[in-house]
Design a protein around this motif. Structure first.
Motif, PDB file in Angstrom:
ATOM      1  N   VAL A  47       0.913  -1.162   0.059  1.00 60.75           N
ATOM      2  CA  VAL A  47      -0.073   0.248  -0.013  1.00 60.75           C
ATOM      3  C   VAL A  47       0.794   1.378  -0.060  1.00 60.75           C
ATOM      4  CG1 VAL A  47      -1.989  -0.937   1.342  1.00 60.75           C
ATOM      5  CG2 VAL A  47      -0.201   0.258   2.359  1.00 60.75           C
ATOM      6  N   ASP A  48       2.278   1.120   0.039  1.00 59.79           N
ATOM      7  CA  ASP A  48       3.202   2.254   0.108  1.00 59.79           C
ATOM      8  C   ASP A  48       2.907   3.200   1.185  1.00 59.79           C
ATOM      9  OD1 ASP A  48       5.370   3.509  -1.012  1.00 59.79           O
ATOM     10  OD2 ASP A  48       4.205   4.828  -2.217  1.00 59.79           O
ATOM     11  N   ARG A  83      -6.629   8.867   5.066  1.00 56.72           N
ATOM     12  CA  ARG A  83      -6.937   9.510   3.844  1.00 56.72           C
ATOM     13  C   ARG A  83      -7.744   8.403   3.169  1.00 56.72           C
ATOM     14  NH1 ARG A  83      -1.484  10.793   4.454  1.00 56.72           N
ATOM     15  NH2 ARG A  83      -1.259  13.037   5.146  1.00 56.72           N
ATOM     16  N   PHE A  84      -8.606   8.846   2.188  1.00 59.38           N
ATOM     17  CA  PHE A  84      -9.648   8.164   1.082  1.00 59.38           C
ATOM     18  C   PHE A  84      -8.161   7.309   0.388  1.00 59.38           C
ATOM     19  CE2 PHE A  84     -13.629  10.557   1.124  1.00 59.38           C
ATOM     20  CZ  PHE A  84     -14.078   9.997   2.269  1.00 59.38           C
ATOM     21  N   SER A  85      -7.156   7.842  -0.127  1.00 57.35           N
ATOM     22  CA  SER A  85      -6.330   7.065  -0.979  1.00 57.35           C
ATOM     23  C   SER A  85      -5.664   5.805  -0.113  1.00 57.35           C
ATOM     24  CB  SER A  85      -5.091   8.151  -1.334  1.00 57.35           C
ATOM     25  OG  SER A  85      -4.631   8.682  -0.220  1.00 57.35           O
ATOM     26  N   THR A  86      -5.370   6.365   1.205  1.00 53.73           N
ATOM     27  CA  THR A  86      -4.888   5.134   1.984  1.00 53.73           C
ATOM     28  C   THR A  86      -5.756   3.825   2.177  1.00 53.73           C
ATOM     29  OG1 THR A  86      -3.528   6.513   3.088  1.00 53.73           O
ATOM     30  CG2 THR A  86      -3.375   4.550   4.194  1.00 53.73           C
ATOM     31  N   GLU A  92      -8.384   3.320   0.525  1.00 51.25           N
ATOM     32  CA  GLU A  92      -8.616   2.763  -0.957  1.00 51.25           C
ATOM     33  C   GLU A  92      -7.488   1.531  -1.205  1.00 51.25           C
ATOM     34  OE1 GLU A  92      -9.341   5.504  -3.964  1.00 51.25           O
ATOM     35  OE2 GLU A  92      -8.648   3.977  -5.373  1.00 51.25           O
ATOM     36  N   ALA A  93      -6.278   1.949  -0.957  1.00 52.36           N
ATOM     37  CA  ALA A  93      -5.087   1.021  -1.205  1.00 52.36           C
ATOM     38  C   ALA A  93      -5.278  -0.195  -0.268  1.00 52.36           C
ATOM     39  CB  ALA A  93      -3.965   1.691  -0.872  1.00 52.36           C
ATOM     40  N   GLU A  96      -7.887  -2.394  -1.233  1.00 43.46           N
ATOM     41  CA  GLU A  96      -7.594  -3.132  -2.475  1.00 43.46           C
ATOM     42  C   GLU A  96      -6.690  -4.482  -2.202  1.00 43.46           C
ATOM     43  OE1 GLU A  96      -6.799  -0.522  -5.634  1.00 43.46           O
ATOM     44  OE2 GLU A  96      -5.923  -2.409  -7.038  1.00 43.46           O
TER      45      GLU A  96
END
Lengths: 220, 67
Positions: free
Chosen positions: B25-26, B44-47, B49-50, B53
């Motif tokens: 997930v970086d 964060r939404f990006s975190t 989301e990762a 996934e």
């Protein structure tokens, strides 16, 4: 960050110059005045009482030509707004009352307190600037230090107001001038009080910013 | 009232280590650990989301609101 560090350095230099001007220079001036008074007392067999940094208000609006311009010999009107008054008495004729003694002691203690407070604020201020120069801006310790400085300035303002007020009170008890009134009008030390309040306000902003930074640091 | 993070439960279900997840997930292992232990203030939404996934799950499988 570079600009921030330059501002910190400028602020520190300004603060040091201000302290030098307000304490060291005042001390030197006071020493010269005291030396002059002492010499005069010894030479003339007198005792004296000094009342310093008094605000004077003219009793009338009339302009008197009471000085000369040394450059061109033209007459001048000298209107002092701040003055130190030294009252002389023949030796052994002037005894201080108990109340005057107590006020003198309180004034002396206040004077000492002002000097100590000023230097304490200076030390804390230097610590903050050094900390800022290490890029430690949003730290709890700095918020506490700035709080101390803000409160320090308020205490300084209060102490110098009382000191000034007592000085005017004592002067008015002992001296009356023909053309000027020794005034209470400027005894409140607004400079330090306003400075203290501004610092406390800025500190609250820094406290909020530190809170936001903490939250940001814990946002994954 | 609080948000409970079940990241450790999902990682155990998927048999995935913290380091492996952090690589995929970086996000640094230190930050993932903050999230896993519930010390995080926000995500964060990006975190999210990762993570969803990689772990093949829904946000509700990781986060739960408790009264």
């Amino acid at each position: 960050m570079k600009r921030f560090k330059i501002l910190c350095t400028l602020l520190l230099v300004s603060f040091l110059i201000a302290v030098f001007q307000n304490t060291v220079m005042s001390f030197v001036e006071g020493f010269h005045l005291g030396y002059g008074i002492a010499t005069f007392e010894i030479d003339n067999g007198l005792n004296s009482e000094s009342y310093t940094y008094l605000d004077l208000t003219p009793k009338t609006d009339d302009i008197a030509l009471n000085a000369d311009n040394v450059k061109n010999g033209a007459p001048l009107s000298l209107v002092p707004s701040k003055a130190s008054v030294v009252a002389f008495y023949p030796e052994g004729t002037h005894e201080k009352t108990t109340a005057e003694l107590i006020i003198s002691i309180i004034n002396g203690l206040l004077n000492l307190g002002i000097v100590i407070c000023y230097f304490y604020v200076l030390v804390v201020f230097i610590k903050i600037i050094l900390s800022f120069r290490r890029s430690e801006v949003f730290e709890e310790i700095n918020i506490k230090r700035i709080n101390i400085i803000g409160i320090g300035f308020l205490v300084l303002g209060a102490m110098s107001t009382i000191w000034q007020g007592l000085g005017v009170f004592m002067a008015r008890q002992a001296v009356e001038l023909a053309d000027y009134t020794i005034s209470y009008s400027n005894i409140i030390d607004w400079d330090d009080i306003v400075m203290g309040l501004v610092i406390l306000l800025m500190n609250e902003i820094l406290r909020l910013a530190t809170g936001y930074k903490k939250e940001q640091d814990l946002t994954i | 009232m609080s948000i409970i993070v079940y990241l450790d439960v999902m990682m155990a279900k998927r048999k995935m280590s913290l380091n492996e997840l952090s690589e995929k997930v970086d996000v640094t292992p230190a930050n993932l650990s903050i999230l896993k232990t519930g010390k995080a203030k926000a995500i964060r939404f990006s975190t999210l989301e990762a993570i969803c996934e990689v772990l093949d799950c829904q946000p509700g499988d990781i986060l739960e609101f408790e009264k």
